[in-house]
Scaffold this active site. Sequence first.
Site, short mmCIF file in Angstrom:
data_model
loop_
_atom_site.label_atom_id
_atom_site.label_comp_id
_atom_site.label_asym_id
_atom_site.label_seq_id
_atom_site.Cartn_x
_atom_site.Cartn_y
_atom_site.Cartn_z
N HIS A 175 -3.74 0.80 -3.38
CA HIS A 175 -4.48 1.53 -2.36
C HIS A 175 -5.23 0.54 -1.45
CE1 HIS A 175 -4.16 5.38 -4.66
NE2 HIS A 175 -4.07 4.54 -5.67
N GLU B 170 -7.68 4.12 -6.75
CA GLU B 170 -8.48 3.81 -5.57
C GLU B 170 -9.97 3.92 -5.90
OE1 GLU B 170 -8.94 2.12 -3.33
OE2 GLU B 170 -8.43 2.90 -1.36
N ARG C 82 0.35 9.28 -4.92
CA ARG C 82 0.82 8.59 -3.72
C ARG C 82 1.40 7.21 -4.01
NH1 ARG C 82 -4.71 9.25 -3.84
NH2 ARG C 82 -6.17 7.69 -3.06
N ASN D 206 -4.27 11.07 4.50
CA ASN D 206 -4.35 10.04 5.56
C ASN D 206 -4.35 10.71 6.93
OD1 ASN D 206 -2.20 7.68 3.82
ND2 ASN D 206 -4.43 7.83 3.81
N ARG E 165 0.86 -1.19 0.00
CA ARG E 165 0.00 0.00 0.00
C ARG E 165 0.90 1.24 0.00
NH1 ARG E 165 -3.91 2.16 4.83
NH2 ARG E 165 -4.82 3.90 3.68
N HIS E 166 0.46 2.30 -0.66
CA HIS E 166 1.25 3.53 -0.67
C HIS E 166 1.56 4.00 0.75
CE1 HIS E 166 -2.14 5.95 0.66
NE2 HIS E 166 -2.89 5.23 -0.17
O1 G3H Z 1 -10.16 6.18 -0.11
C1 G3H Z 1 -10.62 5.08 0.12
C2 G3H Z 1 -10.28 4.24 1.26
O2 G3H Z 1 -8.91 3.99 1.36
C3 G3H Z 1 -11.05 2.96 1.16
O3 G3H Z 1 -11.20 2.49 2.44
O4 G3H Z 1 -13.29 1.25 1.82
O5 G3H Z 1 -12.37 1.28 4.19
O6 G3H Z 1 -13.45 3.34 3.18
P1 G3H Z 1 -12.66 2.08 2.94
#
Ligand code: G3H
Length: 219
Positions: free
Chosen positions: A172, A103, A78, A37, A30-31
Amino acid sequence: MEEITTRIPFYDLIRDFLVTDSVKNLFLIRHGETYFNLEDRIGGDSSLTPKGLRQAQALAQYFKSKSIPFIYTSKKKRTIETAEPIRDLQPNCSIIPLEEFNEIDSGICECMSYEEIRTQMPEVYYARKRDKYNYVYPCGEGYATMKERVDRGIKKALFLSGRAENIMIVGHRAVNRMILSHFLYRRTEDVPYIYIPQDKFYHIVATQYKKLFQLGPYE
Ligand code: G3H
């Protein structure tokens, strides 16, 4: 280093791609940490923080002794910024950005924090919480609807890698969960909760009768 070894049935094209006459290693990363973040914001195209750059440099040191001819990333800064230091310590390595590894598109929620979504769009927040795998962001995607394009990206990466022994993807959180779902047996509703850290990477080796699955730190 955690290690899980299990037998796998043979019906999955993507796993089959990894099982050839030579053993292939898939390194799934993962980046590194981004400015988004830090604020728990989703989507967008944020750059790495100084800590994220250090994570990328630590990865580069870790992989220096392995041959990584291609690094597949998304088109987002990223992932490319995470891949660059790795490429720079390799004698012969190309970064190949694929939009299939972008993503999850969070549509009208792009660039919002989870807390902003909860307070400003509670219907979105709670509908997703109820069924995270199938929920589709308005004007965006869901896990279920991004599966096809992520699978297309994996097939593209495996095909382009030819006989390379090591394959690296820098993706991602949601994308990496979808990739891992081919190797970890999870009910679909559990896929959006697979652990995807920023200070560890997944190493997957598939042979004809078993898979070796490791989650290891690189610092
Ligand atoms: O930007 C998206 C998130 O990294 C995805 O994570 O599906 O847990 O909201 P999530």
